[in-house]
Design an enzyme around this catalytic site. Structure first.
Site, PDB file in Angstrom:
ATOM      1  N   LYS A 432     -80.038 -34.574  -8.179  1.00 34.62           N
ATOM      2  CA  LYS A 432     -78.861 -33.814  -8.618  1.00 34.62           C
ATOM      3  C   LYS A 432     -77.567 -34.380  -8.035  1.00 34.62           C
ATOM      4  O   LYS A 432     -76.468 -33.973  -8.427  1.00 34.62           O
ATOM      5  CB  LYS A 432     -79.021 -32.341  -8.249  1.00 34.62           C
ATOM      6  CG  LYS A 432     -80.157 -31.665  -9.009  1.00 34.62           C
ATOM      7  CD  LYS A 432     -80.371 -30.237  -8.553  1.00 34.62           C
ATOM      8  CE  LYS A 432     -81.465 -29.564  -9.376  1.00 34.62           C
ATOM      9  NZ  LYS A 432     -82.785 -30.229  -9.268  1.00 34.62           N
ATOM     10  N   VAL A 476     -90.104 -31.308  -6.918  1.00 31.37           N
ATOM     11  CA  VAL A 476     -91.364 -31.423  -6.203  1.00 31.37           C
ATOM     12  C   VAL A 476     -92.292 -30.300  -6.645  1.00 31.37           C
ATOM     13  O   VAL A 476     -91.906 -29.126  -6.636  1.00 31.37           O
ATOM     14  CB  VAL A 476     -91.135 -31.374  -4.678  1.00 31.37           C
ATOM     15  CG1 VAL A 476     -92.453 -31.449  -3.943  1.00 31.37           C
ATOM     16  CG2 VAL A 476     -90.215 -32.500  -4.247  1.00 31.37           C
ATOM     17  N   SER A 479     -92.994 -26.696  -4.661  1.00 32.25           N
ATOM     18  CA  SER A 479     -92.071 -26.436  -3.561  1.00 32.25           C
ATOM     19  C   SER A 479     -91.487 -25.034  -3.695  1.00 32.25           C
ATOM     20  O   SER A 479     -91.530 -24.420  -4.765  1.00 32.25           O
ATOM     21  CB  SER A 479     -90.946 -27.475  -3.553  1.00 32.25           C
ATOM     22  OG  SER A 479     -90.173 -27.373  -4.734  1.00 32.25           O
ATOM     23  N   ARG A 568     -77.970 -22.065 -16.776  1.00 33.12           N
ATOM     24  CA  ARG A 568     -77.319 -21.336 -15.690  1.00 33.12           C
ATOM     25  C   ARG A 568     -76.098 -22.109 -15.191  1.00 33.12           C
ATOM     26  O   ARG A 568     -75.953 -23.305 -15.504  1.00 33.12           O
ATOM     27  CB  ARG A 568     -78.318 -21.118 -14.548  1.00 33.12           C
ATOM     28  CG  ARG A 568     -79.535 -20.288 -14.951  1.00 33.12           C
ATOM     29  CD  ARG A 568     -80.578 -20.267 -13.856  1.00 33.12           C
ATOM     30  NE  ARG A 568     -81.109 -21.600 -13.603  1.00 33.12           N
ATOM     31  CZ  ARG A 568     -82.028 -21.860 -12.669  1.00 33.12           C
ATOM     32  NH1 ARG A 568     -82.488 -20.883 -11.907  1.00 33.12           N
ATOM     33  NH2 ARG A 568     -82.472 -23.081 -12.489  1.00 33.12           N
TER      34      ARG A 568
END
Length: 654
Positions: A432, A476, A479, A568
């Site tokens: 990101k 991941v 996670s 979002r």
């Protein structure tokens, strides 16, 4: 077996007497007596049909003597070989071998007695002929094996009537697949009944009565309908060679995917094998290919070192803790502000490692004084920095905290690493950070820039030059807060699965794989690199949700609906591992690449980052975001209130 015969057996199976026999193992004395009776019948049969082949004395007393010798020999060898100890209904090759050795031993003993008698008596007569003993042995062995097979067959028939078994197909036709099928087929009270094999390289053949079906994509539905089953069992090792297209074909045909692990560890008398067959989890399909690492090189890097891990209670941090301890770290310094997860991790670690190998430090990475005391007390050699806020929408509405934890926290640990002469500082970043569209990604990119810039200044302390290394990867599996645990919980609760957009895609890798690559990258890094992990092909979150529903044995949009909620704040449809202007350099590991990124001078960015942190501390959000976008021009907000600042910057450029 016909339907009429099935009904007869079912009726018999429900009588109380048969149920007792079914549920109770046959006593050993009954098995022993049955074997002796078989030898008796075989001997009498030879006495009647071939009297000259068994007894040379031709008198009634010698018949009795001969009969006594044969039964004694067989009785002793049965006890010696333990042939009578088998549970007949579980009998397989091992028990039949015991029967063979019982007969062979008895025959040898009788031959020794026979020819000893020949040399000891003056008339040089033998008790019985060689041919007669062999014939008795062959007949006895055949009847013993036949008895065991009949008992086992009848017991399996009763077992199948008592327990409803799920018809299934076995993937593959290799020796392990055949072994698995036969074990499941012969299992008492088993859950599964193999009815066929499905293979890519066999056609129109059978193994032990089970047909081998050739894999034809267009005929998959017909194959399963033909055998009246809706599930297929894979061995865990086979999953690595399955294509996503084939998996999707199975899923789209509502075929239940099952898996079993370590078939080589099973034995044919294991009656619990069905309970080791599980539904395939989405993690089995996404993280199929095993990643090889240079364990010896990593051990040399980690062994006997003191390693500090920030964010130690998180998904990535806790796995790094486990792996560095496995690699021989002298001591692991665990830093996190989450008390309960740290307590749970401590309990787990202490079950395997001694107390003096870990130190639990409750601390916030924003608190530089507390961190300084920890560095001074334990003098770590290596730092793995995994502490960070990572949830995009939450950080978008708490942007100052994202900066303070992800940027100030990184700055504190990096500065202290120089001050205390740390050998290597390895930072955990994210995909990101590439072309960020949210404050979380932008904060991680700022942290990357700061850490990388430190590597190009003279940072020697105690005659040690700290090497700063960054690792960057995507999502991941499993996670904390990832979509898979959320989807699994929604499926278990029979709630609709919520996704933001049908077109959204993400990269995935298992926690263990990612942390192994982090250690190897830290090992190979010379300082200043941003290592990018090859995470394979990106996956649509919508397809992921569909697969998870089907793998749970449910139907998409019938049992579980998939609902779009809209992107979002700060979220984008796809993540990138490299900036458009960046290129990569190959390394010695095919899954680890080096990103050729723009390098910032420390003197150019030190003031800007410090000023951004000051604005965050003061709650001056507008100026904080404005400065971040100025320093990172590729940071363009998406679906966020900070898009207004983008327009403001663009207007000034005009």
């Amino acid at each position: 077996m016909s339907m009429r015969n099935n009904k007869i057996i079912e009726k018999i199976a429900h009588t109380s007497f048969i149920r007792v026999l079914y549920s109770t193992p046959t006593p050993r004395w009954i098995t022993y007596s049955a074997d002796i009776l078989i030898v008796t019948i075989s001997t009498i049969l030879i006495f009647v049909l071939l009297p000259n082949e068994i007894n040379t004395f031709n008198c009634s007393n010698s018949y009795i003597f001969t009969f006594f010798l044969i039964l004694t020999a067989y009785g002793l060898t049965n006890l010696m070989t333990g042939a009578y100890k088998c549970i007949v209904r579980f009998s397989l090759i091992d028990d039949m071998l015991k029967s063979f050795f019982c007969v062979l031993s008895a025959t040898i003993i009788l031959l020794i007695v026979n020819y000893s008698f020949y040399y000891l008596n003056s008339e040089h007569k033998i008790i019985f002929s060689f041919a007669g003993l062999i014939i008795i042995g062959i007949i006895s062995l055949c009847i013993m094996i036949l008895m065991r097979m009949c008992v086992k067959y009848l017991y399996l028939q009763f077992s199948n009537l008592q327990v409803e078994r799920q018809r299934t197909i076995i993937w593959g036709s290799d020796i392990n697949s055949i072994f698995l099928a036969m074990t499941l087929k012969n299992e008492i009270n088993g859950r599964f009944l193999p009815v066929a094999f499905l293979s890519t390289n066999s056609k129109n053949s059978q193994v032990n009565g089970l047909p081998i079906e050739h894999l034809c994509i267009d005929e998959i539905s017909n194959i399963f309908n033909k055998h009246n089953c809706s599930s297929i069992i894979f061995q865990q090792a086979q999953l690595a060679n399955l294509s996503n297209d084939l998996i999707n074909i199975f899923i789209n045909n509502n075929i239940k995917l099952l898996t079993i692990n370590k078939i080589e560890e099973f034995n044919q008398n294991d009656i619990e094998i069905s309970h080791q067959i599980k539904n395939i989890r989405i993690e089995d399909l996404l993280g199929r290919h095993e990643i090889n690492i240079d364990r010896e090189k990593i051990k040399n890097f980690i062994s006997l070192k003191t390693v500090l891990i920030s964010g130690a209670a998180g998904s990535i941090g806790s796995e790094i803790v486990r792996q560095v301890l496995d690699m021989g770290a002298n001591r692991a310094i665990l830093i996190d502000q989450a008390e309960t997860p740290m307590h749970n991790l401590q309990l787990e670690i202490l079950k395997k490692y001694s107390k003096n190998r870990i130190e639990i430090c409750i601390a916030d990475v924003k608190d530089i004084k507390r961190l300084n005391r920890i560095f001074a007390q334990y003098q770590p050699d290596i730092v793995f920095h995994a502490a960070a806020y990572k949830h995009v929408p939450m950080m978008e509405s708490n942007s100052s905290e994202a900066i303070l934890t992800n940027v100030l926290g990184t700055k504190n640990l990096a500065d202290l690493s120089i001050k205390h002469g740390i050998d290597k500082f390895v930072m955990i970043s994210t995909d990101k950070a590439v072309n960020p569209t949210n404050i979380m990604g932008a904060s991680k990119r700022l942290a990357e820039i700061y850490v990388q810039s430190l590597n190009y200044v003279d940072n020697k302390s105690q005659n040690r030059q700290t090497k700063f290394i960054t690792t960057r990867f995507g999502n991941v599996l499993g996670s904390n807060g990832s979509v898979i645990p959320l989807f699994r919980q929604q499926i278990e609760n029979r709630e609709p699965i919520t996704i933001t957009n049908k077109e959204i895609i993400r990269y995935f890798m298992t926690i263990r794989e990612v942390c192994s690559l982090v250690l190897e990258a830290g090992c190979m890094g010379n300082g200043g690199e941003i290592f990018v992990f090859d995470m394979g092909k990106p996956i649509k979150i919508y397809d992921l949700a569909k697969q998870m529903i089907v793998l749970a044995g449910l139907r998409v949009n019938e049992d579980i609906k998939i609902i779009e909620t809209g992107l979002r704040p700060g979220e984008k449809l796809y993540e990138e591992l490299l900036n458009d202007k960046e290129k990569t350099i190959a390394t010695s590991h095919d899954k680890i690449l080096i990103a050729k990124v723009r390098k910032y001078k420390f003197t150019d960015i030190e003031y800007s980052i410090s000023h951004i942190i000051k604005n965050a501390e003061d709650g001056n959000i507008h100026d904080m975001i404005y400065e971040i976008k100025t320093l990172i021009p590729e940071y363009v907000s998406a679906n966020s209130e900070y898009e207004l600042i983008d327009r403001e910057i663009n207007n000034l450029k005009k």
